[in-house]
Scaffold this active site. Structure first.
Site, PDB file in Angstrom:
ATOM      1  N   TYR A   1     -15.126  11.255   8.905  1.00 34.51           N
ATOM      2  CA  TYR A   1     -14.127  11.604   9.928  1.00 34.51           C
ATOM      3  C   TYR A   1     -13.729  13.081   9.863  1.00 34.51           C
ATOM      4  O   TYR A   1     -13.509  13.625   8.772  1.00 34.51           O
ATOM      5  CB  TYR A   1     -12.851  10.785   9.723  1.00 34.51           C
ATOM      6  CG  TYR A   1     -12.892   9.394  10.306  1.00 34.51           C
ATOM      7  CD1 TYR A   1     -13.284   9.174  11.622  1.00 34.51           C
ATOM      8  CD2 TYR A   1     -12.490   8.296   9.547  1.00 34.51           C
ATOM      9  CE1 TYR A   1     -13.294   7.903  12.156  1.00 34.51           C
ATOM     10  CE2 TYR A   1     -12.500   7.009  10.078  1.00 34.51           C
ATOM     11  CZ  TYR A   1     -12.910   6.825  11.398  1.00 34.51           C
ATOM     12  OH  TYR A   1     -12.914   5.569  11.925  1.00 34.51           O
TER      13      TYR A   1
ATOM     14  N   LYS B   1       2.528  -3.302   7.232  1.00 30.11           N
ATOM     15  CA  LYS B   1       2.771  -3.474   5.800  1.00 30.11           C
ATOM     16  C   LYS B   1       4.194  -3.009   5.448  1.00 30.11           C
ATOM     17  O   LYS B   1       4.877  -3.641   4.640  1.00 30.11           O
ATOM     18  CB  LYS B   1       1.755  -2.677   4.967  1.00 30.11           C
ATOM     19  CG  LYS B   1       0.332  -3.197   5.017  1.00 30.11           C
ATOM     20  CD  LYS B   1       0.149  -4.593   4.448  1.00 30.11           C
ATOM     21  CE  LYS B   1       0.340  -4.656   2.960  1.00 30.11           C
ATOM     22  NZ  LYS B   1       0.017  -6.026   2.435  1.00 30.11           N
TER      23      LYS B   1
ATOM     24  N   TYR C   1      -1.494  -0.589  11.019  1.00 26.91           N
ATOM     25  CA  TYR C   1      -1.667  -1.256   9.714  1.00 26.91           C
ATOM     26  C   TYR C   1      -0.502  -0.925   8.792  1.00 26.91           C
ATOM     27  O   TYR C   1       0.174  -1.815   8.278  1.00 26.91           O
ATOM     28  CB  TYR C   1      -2.993  -0.837   9.061  1.00 26.91           C
ATOM     29  CG  TYR C   1      -3.065  -1.142   7.579  1.00 26.91           C
ATOM     30  CD1 TYR C   1      -3.021  -2.454   7.119  1.00 26.91           C
ATOM     31  CD2 TYR C   1      -3.171  -0.119   6.626  1.00 26.91           C
ATOM     32  CE1 TYR C   1      -3.070  -2.747   5.758  1.00 26.91           C
ATOM     33  CE2 TYR C   1      -3.221  -0.403   5.265  1.00 26.91           C
ATOM     34  CZ  TYR C   1      -3.173  -1.719   4.829  1.00 26.91           C
ATOM     35  OH  TYR C   1      -3.213  -2.003   3.479  1.00 26.91           O
TER      36      TYR C   1
ATOM     37  N   THR D   1       0.824  -1.209   0.000  1.00 24.52           N
ATOM     38  CA  THR D   1       0.000   0.000   0.000  1.00 24.52           C
ATOM     39  C   THR D   1       0.859   1.261   0.000  1.00 24.52           C
ATOM     40  O   THR D   1       1.995   1.240   0.500  1.00 24.52           O
ATOM     41  CB  THR D   1      -0.900  -0.019   1.258  1.00 24.52           C
ATOM     42  OG1 THR D   1      -1.444   1.283   1.465  1.00 24.52           O
ATOM     43  CG2 THR D   1      -0.132  -0.384   2.515  1.00 24.52           C
ATOM     44  N   ASP D   2       0.278   2.356  -0.480  1.00 25.20           N
ATOM     45  CA  ASP D   2       0.987   3.649  -0.409  1.00 25.20           C
ATOM     46  C   ASP D   2       1.045   4.182   1.023  1.00 25.20           C
ATOM     47  O   ASP D   2       1.786   5.119   1.309  1.00 25.20           O
ATOM     48  CB  ASP D   2       0.332   4.679  -1.335  1.00 25.20           C
ATOM     49  CG  ASP D   2      -1.121   4.991  -0.988  1.00 25.20           C
ATOM     50  OD1 ASP D   2      -1.704   4.304  -0.128  1.00 25.20           O
ATOM     51  OD2 ASP D   2      -1.676   5.944  -1.582  1.00 25.20           O
ATOM     52  N   GLU D   3       0.254   3.576   1.927  1.00 23.18           N
ATOM     53  CA  GLU D   3       0.215   4.108   3.301  1.00 23.18           C
ATOM     54  C   GLU D   3       1.548   3.941   4.022  1.00 23.18           C
ATOM     55  O   GLU D   3       1.782   4.582   5.038  1.00 23.18           O
ATOM     56  CB  GLU D   3      -0.921   3.445   4.092  1.00 23.18           C
ATOM     57  CG  GLU D   3      -2.256   3.677   3.433  1.00 23.18           C
ATOM     58  CD  GLU D   3      -3.453   3.330   4.310  1.00 23.18           C
ATOM     59  OE1 GLU D   3      -3.353   3.399   5.538  1.00 23.18           O
ATOM     60  OE2 GLU D   3      -4.496   2.983   3.727  1.00 23.18           O
TER      61      GLU D   3
HETATM   62  P1  NAD Z   1      -9.285  -7.472   2.338  1.00 20.63           P
HETATM   63  O1  NAD Z   1      -9.238  -7.198   3.813  1.00 20.63           O
HETATM   64  O2  NAD Z   1     -10.535  -7.206   1.588  1.00 20.63           O
HETATM   65  O3  NAD Z   1      -8.916  -9.015   2.090  1.00 20.63           O
HETATM   66  C1  NAD Z   1      -7.893  -9.673   2.786  1.00 20.63           C
HETATM   67  C2  NAD Z   1      -8.064 -11.161   2.563  1.00 20.63           C
HETATM   68  O4  NAD Z   1      -6.994 -11.822   3.246  1.00 20.63           O
HETATM   69  C3  NAD Z   1      -9.371 -11.719   3.133  1.00 20.63           C
HETATM   70  O5  NAD Z   1      -9.968 -12.603   2.206  1.00 20.63           O
HETATM   71  C4  NAD Z   1      -8.929 -12.457   4.394  1.00 20.63           C
HETATM   72  O6  NAD Z   1      -9.765 -13.569   4.695  1.00 20.63           O
HETATM   73  C5  NAD Z   1      -7.524 -12.890   4.013  1.00 20.63           C
HETATM   74  N1  NAD Z   1      -6.657 -13.071   5.173  1.00 20.63           N
HETATM   75  C6  NAD Z   1      -6.489 -12.218   6.217  1.00 20.63           C
HETATM   76  N2  NAD Z   1      -5.616 -12.735   7.101  1.00 20.63           N
HETATM   77  C7  NAD Z   1      -5.210 -13.933   6.591  1.00 20.63           C
HETATM   78  C8  NAD Z   1      -4.293 -14.918   7.042  1.00 20.63           C
HETATM   79  N3  NAD Z   1      -3.651 -14.799   8.195  1.00 20.63           N
HETATM   80  N4  NAD Z   1      -4.093 -16.021   6.263  1.00 20.63           N
HETATM   81  C9  NAD Z   1      -4.776 -16.162   5.080  1.00 20.63           C
HETATM   82  N5  NAD Z   1      -5.654 -15.253   4.630  1.00 20.63           N
HETATM   83  C10 NAD Z   1      -5.863 -14.153   5.370  1.00 20.63           C
HETATM   84  O7  NAD Z   1      -8.049  -6.695   1.730  1.00 20.63           O
HETATM   85  P2  NAD Z   1      -7.903  -6.017   0.292  1.00 20.63           P
HETATM   86  O8  NAD Z   1      -8.476  -4.670   0.345  1.00 20.63           O
HETATM   87  O9  NAD Z   1      -8.355  -6.976  -0.741  1.00 20.63           O
HETATM   88  O10 NAD Z   1      -6.320  -5.862   0.229  1.00 20.63           O
HETATM   89  C11 NAD Z   1      -5.501  -6.901  -0.314  1.00 20.63           C
HETATM   90  C12 NAD Z   1      -4.054  -6.459  -0.236  1.00 20.63           C
HETATM   91  O11 NAD Z   1      -3.882  -5.247  -0.945  1.00 20.63           O
HETATM   92  C13 NAD Z   1      -3.568  -6.201   1.182  1.00 20.63           C
HETATM   93  O12 NAD Z   1      -2.264  -6.691   1.295  1.00 20.63           O
HETATM   94  C14 NAD Z   1      -3.613  -4.679   1.312  1.00 20.63           C
HETATM   95  O13 NAD Z   1      -2.627  -4.234   2.203  1.00 20.63           O
HETATM   96  C15 NAD Z   1      -3.287  -4.273  -0.113  1.00 20.63           C
HETATM   97  N6  NAD Z   1      -3.844  -2.957  -0.521  1.00 20.63           N
HETATM   98  C16 NAD Z   1      -5.175  -2.685  -0.397  1.00 20.63           C
HETATM   99  C17 NAD Z   1      -5.659  -1.459  -0.845  1.00 20.63           C
HETATM  100  C18 NAD Z   1      -7.122  -1.119  -0.791  1.00 20.63           C
HETATM  101  O14 NAD Z   1      -7.499   0.010  -1.119  1.00 20.63           O
HETATM  102  N7  NAD Z   1      -8.000  -2.026  -0.407  1.00 20.63           N
HETATM  103  C19 NAD Z   1      -4.789  -0.522  -1.400  1.00 20.63           C
HETATM  104  C20 NAD Z   1      -3.436  -0.842  -1.517  1.00 20.63           C
HETATM  105  C21 NAD Z   1      -2.974  -2.066  -1.090  1.00 20.63           C
END
Ligand code: NAD
Length: 341
Positions: free
Chosen positions: A222, A169, A165, A140-142
């Site tokens: 927020y 990451k 979080y 993530t960009d965070e």
């Molecule tokens: P999400 O929370 O919707 O999905 C996460 C998935 O991981 C879920 O299906 C959950 O069941 C599974 N999970 C969690 N812990 C687990 C574990 N210990 N073992 C196996 N599975 C596990 O997240 P997302 O929004 O789909 O994000 C996916 C990735 O992309 C993450 O790594 C997040 O940091 C990154 N990301 C997300 C965004 C965003 O805007 N959503 C932006 C940039 C990066």
């Protein structure tokens, strides 16, 4: 032709469940194993469309379980990893940070270790049949912290995570980097801005606003609503991952963003305006917006300069925010009007 096995972690979550159908339909030469613990954030309904696909298998399991990972790599001869699994909700990381370290840091560490041992003979020497194996880490960009009104994150921005979080990451990004430097593991990392689109969990901003608006409930924002995020349609993120996975240079990081900055208040207003057109009520949905106490440590602004992925790999987002947000709202209207919300 024998199919190469790609282990996708966290594929039942928001981005993973958009990515897997896209990837399967584009590449008949891979078999995708989706390993997901099905935490509250994972939902197999998101993958209904491909659950019977011949090139797809699902395993319910946790990346914290190293023995399970070892068994999966052995049994299925895993060639590549695309690692989405994470605890991903900032508010939850403020309430219970430890599970974020356990999954995001230790889970990533387990995967790196198992991939290294399975694919490599020794540092910088791959076993013959794994010489093209790749570990793609989704981040993530965070991790870069918060920007002021000006400037953009680039691949050279210093890490400055502000929430548990983003700190977890950031730690996982560092581990991935170290496996490239120390062992020569073929890694790539992508750090993306905020995604929006179908299949996102109800707890996140856009689904929450749509659901509450449809229910006639107040729409919480927020602070003063002026925090800025750089929004990208989830399918454009999936296309960028595909490109980096196949064409990115080993050890490199690529930032992905839609050059589409919006304040949280603007997001709420855009949703309300569209609902006012589509499902008009006596008064505008905007009257439901109210402000709640700000999130502790709330980052002011994230914005990405995606020049590297654009110039080196030719990526460009295809969806405009105007069309992407309409598709997204329509998808949630359909979801929420079919169920009790
Ligand atoms: P999400 O929370 O919707 O999905 C996460 C998935 O991981 C879920 O299906 C959950 O069941 C599974 N999970 C969690 N812990 C687990 C574990 N210990 N073992 C196996 N599975 C596990 O997240 P997302 O929004 O789909 O994000 C996916 C990735 O992309 C993450 O790594 C997040 O940091 C990154 N990301 C997300 C965004 C965003 O805007 N959503 C932006 C940039 C990066």
């Amino acid at each position: 032709m024998k199919k190469e096995v790609v282990l996708v972690t966290g594929g039942a979550g928001f981005i993973g469940s958009n990515f897997i159908p896209y990837f399967l339909s584009k590449y008949p030469n891979y078999h995708v194993i989706n390993l997901d613990a099905l935490t509250y954030a994972g939902d197999l309904k998101n993958l209904k469309e491909i659950e019977k696909h011949p090139n797809y298998s699902f395993i319910k399991g946790n990346i914290k379980d190293k023995q399970l990972l070892l068994n999966i790599f052995e049994k299925y001869n895993v060639k590549h990893v695309i690692h989405f699994a994470a605890e991903s909700h900032v508010d939850n990381s403020i309430k219970s940070p430890i599970s974020f370290v356990e999954t995001n840091v230790m889970g990533t560490m387990n995967l790196l270790e198992v991939a290294r041992n399975h694919w490599m003979e020794k540092p910088f020497v791959y076993k013959e049949s794994y010489k093209n194996s790749r570990f793609h880490h989704i981040s993530t960009d965070e991790v870069y912290g918060s920007l002021g009104r000006d400037g953009f994150f680039t691949e050279n921005s210093p890490y400055a995570p502000n929430s548990p979080y983003s700190a977890s990451k950031a730690s996982s990004d560092m581990l991935v980097r170290s496996y490239f430097r120390t062992y020569g593991l073929n890694v790539v990392t992508t750090n993306c801005s905020n995604n929006y689109g179908p299949k996102q969990h109800d707890e996140k901003l856009i689904p929450t606003l749509i659901r509450k608006a449809l229910n006639g409930e107040r729409l919480p924002i927020y602070g003063d609503g002026k925090n800025i995020r750089d929004w990208l349609y989830v399918e454009d993120h999936c296309k960028a991952i595909d490109l980096v996975f196949h064409k990115g240079s080993a050890g490199e990081t690529y930032l992905i963003g839609g050059k589409n900055e919006k304040t949280n208040l603007e997001i709420a207003e855009i949703i309300c305006n569209y609902l006012d057109e589509k499902l008009p009520q006596r008064t505008s949905y905007k009257n439901l917006i109210y402000f709640i106490q700000d999130r502790p440590g709330h980052d002011f602004r994230y914005a990405i300069d995606p020049s590297k992925i654009e110039t080196e790999l030719g990526w460009q987002p295809e969806e405009s925010f105007v069309t992407g947000i309409k598709k997204t709202i329509d998808w949630y209207i359909n979801k929420y009007t079919k169920m009790e919300v």
